[in-house]
Design a protein around this motif. Structure first.
Motif, PDB file in Angstrom:
ATOM      1  N   THR A  95       8.594  -0.595   0.495  1.00 48.85           N
ATOM      2  CA  THR A  95       8.081  -2.297   0.280  1.00 48.85           C
ATOM      3  C   THR A  95       8.963  -2.474   1.422  1.00 48.85           C
ATOM      4  OG1 THR A  95      11.159  -2.458   0.610  1.00 48.85           O
ATOM      5  CG2 THR A  95       9.220  -1.711  -2.216  1.00 48.85           C
ATOM      6  N   THR A  96       8.348  -3.556   1.928  1.00 48.49           N
ATOM      7  CA  THR A  96       8.929  -4.261   3.060  1.00 48.49           C
ATOM      8  C   THR A  96      10.260  -4.287   3.837  1.00 48.49           C
ATOM      9  OG1 THR A  96       8.776  -6.749   2.150  1.00 48.49           O
ATOM     10  CG2 THR A  96       6.826  -6.070   3.523  1.00 48.49           C
ATOM     11  N   ALA A  97      11.560  -4.068   2.760  1.00 49.29           N
ATOM     12  CA  ALA A  97      11.930  -4.237   3.474  1.00 49.29           C
ATOM     13  C   ALA A  97      13.153  -2.902   3.453  1.00 49.29           C
ATOM     14  CB  ALA A  97      13.785  -4.865   2.154  1.00 49.29           C
ATOM     15  N   ASN A  98      12.294  -1.570   3.141  1.00 51.67           N
ATOM     16  CA  ASN A  98      12.506  -0.253   3.050  1.00 51.67           C
ATOM     17  C   ASN A  98      12.689  -0.318   4.886  1.00 51.67           C
ATOM     18  OD1 ASN A  98      10.628   0.596   1.230  1.00 51.67           O
ATOM     19  ND2 ASN A  98      12.948   1.498   1.250  1.00 51.67           N
ATOM     20  N   VAL A 158      -1.833  17.801   3.702  1.00 47.10           N
ATOM     21  CA  VAL A 158      -2.430  16.940   2.204  1.00 47.10           C
ATOM     22  C   VAL A 158      -1.622  15.761   2.937  1.00 47.10           C
ATOM     23  CG1 VAL A 158      -1.312  16.090  -0.056  1.00 47.10           C
ATOM     24  CG2 VAL A 158      -1.814  19.253   1.067  1.00 47.10           C
ATOM     25  N   ALA A 159      -2.563  14.378   2.756  1.00 50.61           N
ATOM     26  CA  ALA A 159      -1.901  13.004   3.439  1.00 50.61           C
ATOM     27  C   ALA A 159      -2.166  12.529   2.580  1.00 50.61           C
ATOM     28  CB  ALA A 159      -2.580  13.028   4.004  1.00 50.61           C
ATOM     29  N   ILE A 160      -1.078  11.840   1.630  1.00 47.35           N
ATOM     30  CA  ILE A 160      -0.165  11.434   0.654  1.00 47.35           C
ATOM     31  C   ILE A 160      -0.223   9.637   0.807  1.00 47.35           C
ATOM     32  CG2 ILE A 160       0.937  12.998  -0.225  1.00 47.35           C
ATOM     33  CD1 ILE A 160       2.951  11.905   0.625  1.00 47.35           C
ATOM     34  N   LEU A 161      -0.801   9.244  -0.616  1.00 45.93           N
ATOM     35  CA  LEU A 161       0.003   7.627  -0.223  1.00 45.93           C
ATOM     36  C   LEU A 161       1.554   7.415  -0.987  1.00 45.93           C
ATOM     37  CD1 LEU A 161      -1.615   4.975  -0.389  1.00 45.93           C
ATOM     38  CD2 LEU A 161      -1.894   5.445  -3.057  1.00 45.93           C
ATOM     39  N   VAL A 162       2.207   6.880  -0.396  1.00 45.11           N
ATOM     40  CA  VAL A 162       3.199   6.464  -0.686  1.00 45.11           C
ATOM     41  C   VAL A 162       3.856   4.982  -0.616  1.00 45.11           C
ATOM     42  CG1 VAL A 162       5.523   6.759   0.305  1.00 45.11           C
ATOM     43  CG2 VAL A 162       4.114   8.682   0.764  1.00 45.11           C
ATOM     44  N   PRO A 163       4.410   4.788  -2.002  1.00 39.23           N
ATOM     45  CA  PRO A 163       4.875   3.472  -1.975  1.00 39.23           C
ATOM     46  C   PRO A 163       6.329   2.953  -1.323  1.00 39.23           C
ATOM     47  CG  PRO A 163       5.006   4.243  -4.236  1.00 39.23           C
ATOM     48  CD  PRO A 163       4.596   5.566  -2.516  1.00 39.23           C
ATOM     49  N   PRO A 203       2.207  -0.245   0.613  1.00 38.58           N
ATOM     50  CA  PRO A 203       1.932   1.154  -0.041  1.00 38.58           C
ATOM     51  C   PRO A 203       1.161   2.424   1.331  1.00 38.58           C
ATOM     52  CG  PRO A 203      -0.541   0.088  -1.188  1.00 38.58           C
ATOM     53  CD  PRO A 203       0.645  -0.954  -0.313  1.00 38.58           C
ATOM     54  N   LEU A 204       1.653   3.037   1.747  1.00 39.29           N
ATOM     55  CA  LEU A 204       0.990   3.592   3.159  1.00 39.29           C
ATOM     56  C   LEU A 204       0.494   4.987   2.518  1.00 39.29           C
ATOM     57  CD1 LEU A 204       4.354   3.853   5.423  1.00 39.29           C
ATOM     58  CD2 LEU A 204       2.650   1.524   4.672  1.00 39.29           C
TER      59      LEU A 204
END
Length: 101
Positions: free
Chosen positions: A36-39, A29-34, A19-20
């Motif tokens: 993966t390590t492969a993205n 607006v800052a957001i939490l974006v899921p 999660p970033l």
């Protein structure tokens, strides 16, 4: 006799959730974006932009770039290769050619 354990390289592991904390361009607006390590960074940029572009930020016809710890990351680089950790902050900006406004 058992075989010796070898440490798996980054490319040998199953993708892990990362999660970033992210902000897109001029969004407030800052957001939490899921992700993966492969993205790849192109995929991360698209995931972040999805929540803001055309909603709170005007869509522009330019490519997007991910910025982490002050450095622009190439679009083909993965989250794992960039050493981005869970809850790290990233910014996504438009890559506007010089002189364009």
């Amino acid at each position: 006799m058992t075989e010796p354990q070898t440490e798996l390289g980054v490319e040998d592991r199953a993708p892990e959730l990362v999660p970033l904390n992210a902000i897109f361009a001029t969004d407030f607006v800052a957001i939490l974006v899921p992700v993966t390590t492969a993205n790849t960074m192109d995929e991360v940029a698209a995931a972040v932009a999805h929540h803001s572009e055309g909603r709170r930020v005007r869509a522009l016809p330019y490519p997007k770039v991910v910025i982490h710890n002050g450095r622009k990351l190439p679009g083909h680089m993965t989250v794992a290769e960039a050493c981005i950790q869970p809850l790290d902050h990233v910014a996504v900006e438009y890559e506007i050619p010089g002189g364009a406004s």
